[in-house]
Design a protein around this motif. Structure first.
Motif, mmCIF file in Angstrom:
data_model
loop_
_atom_site.group_PDB
_atom_site.id
_atom_site.type_symbol
_atom_site.label_atom_id
_atom_site.label_comp_id
_atom_site.label_asym_id
_atom_site.label_seq_id
_atom_site.Cartn_x
_atom_site.Cartn_y
_atom_site.Cartn_z
ATOM 1 N N GLN A 19 85.135 -94.911 14.379
ATOM 2 C CA GLN A 19 85.660 -96.254 14.627
ATOM 3 C C GLN A 19 84.712 -97.108 15.456
ATOM 4 O O GLN A 19 84.832 -98.332 15.474
ATOM 5 C CB GLN A 19 87.003 -96.160 15.361
ATOM 6 C CG GLN A 19 88.112 -95.498 14.563
ATOM 7 C CD GLN A 19 89.457 -95.530 15.287
ATOM 8 O OE1 GLN A 19 89.651 -96.286 16.227
ATOM 9 N NE2 GLN A 19 90.392 -94.702 14.842
ATOM 10 N N LEU A 20 83.769 -96.483 16.147
ATOM 11 C CA LEU A 20 82.930 -97.221 17.093
ATOM 12 C C LEU A 20 81.462 -97.107 16.700
ATOM 13 O O LEU A 20 80.622 -96.635 17.471
ATOM 14 C CB LEU A 20 83.155 -96.686 18.521
ATOM 15 C CG LEU A 20 84.615 -96.651 18.978
ATOM 16 C CD1 LEU A 20 84.739 -96.023 20.353
ATOM 17 C CD2 LEU A 20 85.226 -98.052 18.977
ATOM 18 N N ASN A 21 81.162 -97.561 15.489
ATOM 19 C CA ASN A 21 79.797 -97.406 14.981
ATOM 20 C C ASN A 21 79.106 -98.719 14.632
ATOM 21 O O ASN A 21 77.886 -98.751 14.513
ATOM 22 C CB ASN A 21 79.785 -96.491 13.759
ATOM 23 C CG ASN A 21 80.552 -97.081 12.581
ATOM 24 O OD1 ASN A 21 80.003 -97.809 11.773
ATOM 25 N ND2 ASN A 21 81.837 -96.764 12.485
ATOM 26 N N THR A 22 79.858 -99.800 14.461
ATOM 27 C CA THR A 22 79.265 -101.075 14.049
ATOM 28 C C THR A 22 79.407 -102.100 15.162
ATOM 29 O O THR A 22 80.508 -102.579 15.436
ATOM 30 C CB THR A 22 79.942 -101.607 12.775
ATOM 31 O OG1 THR A 22 79.867 -100.616 11.739
ATOM 32 C CG2 THR A 22 79.266 -102.884 12.302
ATOM 33 N N PRO A 23 78.314 -102.455 15.854
ATOM 34 C CA PRO A 23 78.402 -103.433 16.948
ATOM 35 C C PRO A 23 78.837 -104.797 16.430
ATOM 36 O O PRO A 23 78.514 -105.195 15.315
ATOM 37 C CB PRO A 23 76.960 -103.488 17.492
ATOM 38 C CG PRO A 23 76.298 -102.261 16.995
ATOM 39 C CD PRO A 23 76.938 -101.936 15.689
ATOM 40 N N VAL A 24 79.583 -105.503 17.271
ATOM 41 C CA VAL A 24 80.053 -106.838 16.934
ATOM 42 C C VAL A 24 79.504 -107.840 17.942
ATOM 43 O O VAL A 24 79.610 -107.640 19.152
ATOM 44 C CB VAL A 24 81.590 -106.909 16.931
ATOM 45 C CG1 VAL A 24 82.066 -108.349 16.876
ATOM 46 C CG2 VAL A 24 82.158 -106.138 15.757
ATOM 47 N N THR A 25 78.894 -108.897 17.418
ATOM 48 C CA THR A 25 78.468 -110.019 18.242
ATOM 49 C C THR A 25 79.270 -111.234 17.798
ATOM 50 O O THR A 25 79.248 -111.582 16.615
ATOM 51 C CB THR A 25 76.964 -110.305 18.077
ATOM 52 O OG1 THR A 25 76.230 -109.139 18.448
ATOM 53 C CG2 THR A 25 76.537 -111.456 18.968
ATOM 54 N N PRO A 26 80.004 -111.867 18.688
ATOM 55 C CA PRO A 26 80.844 -112.996 18.281
ATOM 56 C C PRO A 26 80.011 -114.150 17.738
ATOM 57 O O PRO A 26 78.849 -114.327 18.125
ATOM 58 C CB PRO A 26 81.562 -113.390 19.582
ATOM 59 C CG PRO A 26 80.715 -112.849 20.672
ATOM 60 C CD PRO A 26 80.078 -111.601 20.141
ATOM 61 N N ASP A 27 80.613 -114.907 16.860
ATOM 62 C CA ASP A 27 79.926 -116.027 16.224
ATOM 63 C C ASP A 27 79.995 -117.245 17.139
ATOM 64 O O ASP A 27 80.807 -118.146 16.953
ATOM 65 C CB ASP A 27 80.569 -116.319 14.863
ATOM 66 C CG ASP A 27 79.795 -117.376 14.079
ATOM 67 O OD1 ASP A 27 78.631 -117.623 14.427
ATOM 68 O OD2 ASP A 27 80.370 -117.943 13.134
#
Length: 480
Positions: free
Chosen positions: A133-141
């Motif tokens: 579940q914790l493999n794809t980093p997210v950077t807010p737009d």
């Protein structure tokens, strides 16, 4: 039986060991990264460590008696996982730098064909997705990111070439990762601007190195390691107990956290800004004895204004202030609700898993989905733990899928698929346990856009272990 495992983290390694130990030897592990490690290979930020004690955050069959401290740092965990893979002779099964973009099964009796981003294919009778579940980093737009004159990176892809000494640094996000690296970098930067969306409930964790006498006791006193692991298990289960009963036992956790946080932050204005405005346990409870004191340093500022724009000279907030920095670190977490996506999984009849999960991810015991024969998901929907060790879940899941495959072969079947009515009832039972708990008292990354909780298990670790102890063959269709 040919088995393809996607992901070489704790789940993928556990699956390979379990299968090969029980005679299922044709196993291949494909890994998008350069080797074994999963999240512990990517998260190399300063201070990276597990917030679950190592005596529990480790395989039951590969206990280690020389952990350096209660919650081990990232390099120690990574070396542990690699060592276990070597010990059980599964490290050679890993095909590194191999990113699967699609896995397709055209008919119920197989096989699965997995295609990589460079056009290679792998064929297998069984597909195990262990991407977690914790493999794809997210950077807010945030508008203007491309205009920034300095350096920016996500905490899960730390830029070790960037020397932060004497820099003016912005940290956007105050989740579990930021809580670990902020105290580390605050000691060396010229100024650290921390941008917080919501406060957190904290509990103490100093995490000092074990003294020599304790290491010796763990190594030589019979039963002490086993007792320690059992004690930590029950302690972490007590956190779930508080979350499940927020109006009674949850008040004890809130009081404990309140007293600790008030002792850590003496300044009333800073205390007001860091204080959470939601029920204890609704979001992830964080463990740190160093983060809150770091916010009181003279070279650290905390902003609770919304980040509205990135400009060439820094970060602009909703109150119109421009915070001038030369480095931005995004501590904004992961796409936890996306699971294996954007990898496309297509079952017989061109059924896409993304369509099946359009109303929110769901799977029987978090592992099996109707319409997708011989597909197993590790650390799948509703199998996250709010206080315990995900490795206990992974061990239970790999034992379960191994038994499922053995039952399949004993029946002379080519594939195994969970019945749709069984999975629907299972999902309904899971969702029915959330109302009245702290998990439903606010918005969090546990919930999808519709408010459905899709990441967490609603009960205790021991309940999940008991539920997955054996495979009920009547819950499955065996395709011949």
């Amino acid at each position: 039986m040919r088995v393809l495992v996607v992901g070489a983290g704790f789940g993928g390694i556990a699956a390979a060991i379990e299968l090969r130990t029980h005679g299922i030897t044709d196993v291949t592990i494909v890994e998008a990264g350069p080797g074994i490690g999963g999240t512990w290979a990517y998260n190399t930020y300063p201070g990276a460590a597990c917030d679950v004690p190592s005596h529990l955050y480790s395989f039951s069959f590969a206990q280690r008696r020389n952990w350096s401290r209660l919650c081990s740092p990232q390099p120690e965990i990574l070396e542990y996982l690699k060592g276990v893979a070597r010990e059980y002779d599964v490290d050679g099964l890993v095909v590194p730098d191999t990113r699967i973009v699609e896995a397709r099964r055209d008919d119920t009796t197989g096989p699965w064909t997995a295609t990589t981003d460079d056009g290679r294919t792998f064929t297998a009778d069984v597909l195990i997705v262990a991407t977690g579940q914790l493999n794809t980093p997210v950077t807010p737009d945030v508008p203007g990111q491309g205009s920034f004159d300095g350096v920016q990176f996500h905490s899960a892809r730390w830029d070790h070439e960037r020397d932060l000494r004497g820099r003016r640094v912005a940290v956007v996000g105050t989740g579990a990762s930021a809580v670990q690296f902020v105290p580390e970098i605050a000691q060396e930067v010229a100024h650290l601007a921390v941008f917080q969306r919501t406060g957190n409930w904290f509990l103490p964790r100093r995490n000092r190195p074990f003294p020599g006498w304790w290491k010796a006791a763990i190594r030589y006193v019979p039963g002490l390691q086993r007792w320690r692991r059992r004690f930590i298990t029950e302690y972490t289960e007590s956190l779930t107990l508080m979350i499940r009963h927020p109006s009674t036992l949850g008040r004890i956790g809130r009081l404990w956290s309140t007293l600790f946080m008030r002792m850590q932050v003496r300044d009333p204005e800073l205390r007001r800004r860091i204080w959470p405005d939601y029920t204890f346990g609704c979001k992830r409870i964080l463990f740190s004895s160093h983060y809150l004191p770091a916010l009181s340093r003279p070279n650290v500022s905390l902003s609770t204004e919304k980040v509205t724009e990135i400009v060439p000279e820094g970060v602009r907030t909703a109150d119109g202030t421009t915070h001038k920095v030369d480095t931005i670190i995004w501590g904004t977490g992961f796409a936890a609700r996306d699971f294996m996506f954007p990898m496309e999984i297509v079952g017989p009849g061109d059924r896409k898993l993304s369509d099946e999960w359009a109303g929110g991810p769901h799977a029987h015991l978090g592992m099996t989905v109707p319409g997708f024969p011989s597909l197993f998901v590790l650390y799948g929907p509703n199998t996250n733990t709010s206080g315990g060790s995900i490795i206990l879940y992974l061990e239970a899941q790999t034992r379960y899928l191994r038994e499922a495959l053995q039952r399949m072969t004993s029946r002379g079947a080519e594939a195994i698929e969970v019945r749709r009515d069984v999975e629907a009832a299972s999902d309904a039972q899971v969702q029915a346990r959330f109302p009245g708990t702290a998990w439903t008292a606010c918005d969090s990354w546990y919930r999808d856009e519709g408010g459905r909780i899709v990441t967490n298990w609603p009960g205790y670790m021991r309940e999940y272990l008991d539920r997955t102890k054996t495979v009920d063959a009547d819950e499955y269709v065996f395709h011949r």
